[in-house]
Design an enzyme around this catalytic site. Structure first.
Site, PDB file in Angstrom:
ATOM      1  N   CYS A 225      40.494  44.869  39.869  1.00 11.34           N
ATOM      2  CA  CYS A 225      40.268  43.731  38.956  1.00 11.34           C
ATOM      3  C   CYS A 225      41.192  43.743  37.738  1.00 11.34           C
ATOM      4  CB  CYS A 225      38.797  43.668  38.534  1.00 11.34           C
ATOM      5  SG  CYS A 225      38.232  45.003  37.437  1.00 11.34           S
ATOM      6  N   HIS A 273      34.223  44.732  34.786  1.00  7.36           N
ATOM      7  CA  HIS A 273      34.911  43.785  35.657  1.00  7.36           C
ATOM      8  C   HIS A 273      35.571  42.693  34.828  1.00  7.36           C
ATOM      9  CE1 HIS A 273      35.880  41.971  39.483  1.00  7.36           C
ATOM     10  NE2 HIS A 273      35.423  40.811  39.065  1.00  7.36           N
ATOM     11  N   HIS A 285      39.885  36.564  40.969  1.00  6.25           N
ATOM     12  CA  HIS A 285      39.617  37.972  40.685  1.00  6.25           C
ATOM     13  C   HIS A 285      39.766  38.828  41.928  1.00  6.25           C
ATOM     14  CE1 HIS A 285      35.101  38.275  41.968  1.00  6.25           C
ATOM     15  NE2 HIS A 285      35.693  37.336  42.658  1.00  6.25           N
TER      16      HIS A 285
END
Length: 310
Positions: A225, A273, A285
């Site tokens: 990420c 994240h 993402h």
């Protein structure tokens, strides 16, 4: 009662219902929420270790010439001591035996003493400077040692993490086969082009859709990420760390109403994240192992905050 008896005598057990896709997704989500913070910690530790090692190496490079100067000075002192013992000491004794003038002898010893003091001052000055730099380096050595220990501990967990990822992949295949859980680009990406550095970053992020997730990776073939957002904004000339929490620390705080394509969306209380906003409520993402880079609805997850690099 008859059913129970049948089970007792036949030795069979009632069949358990297979978990639904939603239940499997829930299992994957729970497991991944435990893994992703570990992965992001690994990224941060690795980056810190690299930076501190460079600092320590730079100081060591400064110290090395000083050590050479000290060695050379000590060699000169040693040579002087040998000469004094073999030559000047013998001359002194010869002078005494030959009744040489005491005044001349005192003068000779004075010259030798001055030379010795000069050598001592030279050595001491270099030693003092080396000690000063060594004192500056000592905390870095301790920190590098700590970071190296932490990285080794995380590296020792790599097999465990990979094994857990394999289990998640098995669950994903059980739910979807070898196909995808849905379209990777369900809407225009980006919805509008902001131009400038943000435009370069968001265009790059959208172009990575379909590439695989790989923890610790920042391209070009795979990403995690924070690796994806790092690589995207690198295209815009902005340097970001390889860690979601650290990226939040280096970005400007913005409100939801101010979001524009290229901004970062951070998730969860532990900031484990991050994704990139691409407009109209969507983000791109690198979600988790076994799933390619894709778009998803921004609100599909616990949003922590928003940030704007640059």
């Amino acid at each position: 009662m008859l059913a129970s008896a049948a089970v007792l005598f036949t030795g069979t057990t009632p069949a358990l219902a297979e978990p639904s896709v939603a239940e499997i997704e829930e299992q994957i989500d729970v497991a991944w929420r435990k893994l992703e913070p570990v992965i992001e910690k690994h990224n941060s530790t690795r980056q810190d270790l690299t930076a501190k090692k460079k600092q320590a190496a730079a100081l060591q490079k400064k110290i090395a010439p000083l050590q050479s100067r000290i060695d050379a000075a000590m060699d000169r002192v040693s040579d002087f001591a040998v000469q004094a013992y073999k030559g000047d000491k013998a001359s002194t004794f010869n002078a005494l035996l030959s009744n040489k003038s005491p005044a001349a002898l005192v003068g000779q010893l004075s010259v030798l003493d001055q030379f010795a003091r000069q050598q001592q001052r030279e050595v001491q000055a270099v030693v003092d400077l080396k000690n000063k730099l060594a004192a500056q380096k000592a905390p870095l050595d301790r920190l590098v040692s700590q970071l190296t220990k932490t990285e080794k501990e995380l590296a020792a967990k790599k097999k465990e993490i990979d094994a857990e990822i394999d289990k998640l992949q098995e669950l994903r295949i059980k739910a979807y086969g070898n196909g995808s859980a849905g379209p990777l680009r369900p809407a225009p990406c980006p919805s509008t082009y902001p131009g400038g550095a943000a435009g370069k970053a968001v265009k790059f992020a959208c172009a990575q859709i379909g590439k695989p997730y790989s923890w610790g990776a920042d391209g070009p073939g795979a990403y995690d990420c924070s690796g994806l957002t790092l690589a995207a904004w690198r295209q815009g000339g902005v340097s970001l760390p390889h860690n979601a929490r650290a990226q939040r620390g280096q970005t400007k705080r913005i409100s939801r109403s101010d979001l524009r394509p290229g901004d970062l969306v951070f998730y969860y209380a532990d900031l484990s994240h991050v994704g990139m906003y691409v407009g109209d409520g969507w983000i791109v993402h690198a979600s988790r192992a076994g799933e390619p880079i894709k778009m998803k609805r921004m609100d599909d997850g616990q949003i922590h905050s928003f940030g704007r690099p640059g």
